[in-house]
Design a protein around this motif. Structure first.
Motif, short mmCIF file in Angstrom:
data_model
loop_
_atom_site.label_atom_id
_atom_site.label_comp_id
_atom_site.label_asym_id
_atom_site.label_seq_id
_atom_site.Cartn_x
_atom_site.Cartn_y
_atom_site.Cartn_z
N UNK A 185 0.78 -1.14 0.03
CA UNK A 185 0.11 0.09 0.04
C UNK A 185 0.82 1.26 0.14
N UNK A 186 0.68 2.10 -1.02
CA UNK A 186 1.47 3.19 -1.13
C UNK A 186 1.03 4.46 -0.28
N UNK A 187 -0.38 4.58 -0.27
CA UNK A 187 -1.21 5.76 0.37
C UNK A 187 -2.19 5.95 -0.25
N UNK A 188 -2.83 7.08 -0.08
CA UNK A 188 -4.07 7.55 -0.72
C UNK A 188 -3.88 8.84 -1.60
N UNK A 189 -4.82 9.04 -2.39
CA UNK A 189 -5.02 10.26 -3.08
C UNK A 189 -6.27 10.90 -3.28
N UNK A 190 -6.51 12.04 -3.76
CA UNK A 190 -7.76 12.41 -3.91
C UNK A 190 -7.70 12.76 -5.53
N UNK A 191 -8.95 13.34 -5.98
CA UNK A 191 -9.33 13.55 -7.45
C UNK A 191 -9.98 12.23 -7.71
N UNK A 192 -10.56 11.33 -7.34
CA UNK A 192 -10.89 10.11 -8.07
C UNK A 192 -12.40 9.96 -7.61
N UNK A 193 -12.86 10.90 -7.00
CA UNK A 193 -14.21 10.70 -6.45
C UNK A 193 -14.59 11.43 -5.07
N UNK A 194 -15.28 11.25 -4.39
CA UNK A 194 -15.69 11.79 -3.16
C UNK A 194 -14.68 11.58 -1.95
N UNK A 195 -14.27 10.37 -2.02
CA UNK A 195 -13.71 9.48 -1.06
C UNK A 195 -11.97 9.65 -1.59
N UNK A 196 -10.93 9.40 -0.58
CA UNK A 196 -9.72 9.12 -0.89
C UNK A 196 -9.59 7.79 -1.70
N UNK A 197 -8.86 7.75 -2.70
CA UNK A 197 -8.48 6.62 -3.28
C UNK A 197 -7.18 5.93 -3.00
N UNK A 198 -7.30 4.47 -3.04
CA UNK A 198 -5.99 3.71 -2.54
C UNK A 198 -4.96 3.37 -3.70
N UNK A 199 -3.69 3.81 -3.40
CA UNK A 199 -2.82 3.70 -4.40
C UNK A 199 -1.78 2.64 -3.84
N UNK A 200 -1.30 1.77 -5.12
CA UNK A 200 -0.43 0.56 -4.86
C UNK A 200 0.28 0.52 -6.33
N UNK A 201 1.48 -0.11 -6.42
CA UNK A 201 2.40 -0.30 -7.62
C UNK A 201 1.40 -0.74 -8.78
#
Length: 121
Positions: free
Chosen positions: A66-82
């Motif tokens: 799990x790398x972390x979260x980011x915004x801009x993909x909807x109302x909630x934070x999105x999860x980021x991985x490789x």
């Protein structure tokens, strides 16, 4: 509900110090929302936080970090991985469906099963 995996090369990742200032291809998983949703954002945020806490503790060769979260993909934070070079498993299977040998299928199945077994512990 989680949306299909998106591929991004420039996404600002929160909570992963190694990713600061580096641009790499990543997979982004966002929560799908619909205009007819009942508005229970608190419950969705709670489930998302629980998912992130669990993923943060996982460390296995068959489980993406799990790398972390980011915004801009909807109302909630999105999860980021490789991002994997072959893309999401579903896309890989669709592309290789007719050309995979039985041995390749069994290896893939075992890898998935071992990763799931680890996650259930």
């Amino acid at each position: 509900m989680i949306s299909p995996v998106l591929s991004c090369e420039r996404v600002k990742i929160r909570s992963h110090p190694a990713a600061m200032g580096i641009f790499i291809k990543v997979a982004v998983k966002a929560i799908k929302t619909y205009s007819a949703d009942n508005g229970d954002d608190a419950q969705k945020k709670k489930r998302l936080r629980r998912e992130i806490r669990v993923w943060l503790d996982l460390d296995h060769i068959n489980v993406l970090p799990f790398f972390g979260t980011t915004m801009g993909f909807g109302r909630f934070p999105a999860m980021v991985c490789p991002w994997l070079k072959n893309g999401p498993l579903t896309s890989y299977l669709e592309r290789r469906d007719d050309s995979m040998t039985m041995g390749e299928r069994l290896v893939l199945l075992c890898d998935v099963a071992v990763g799931l077994q680890y996650c259930k512990k």
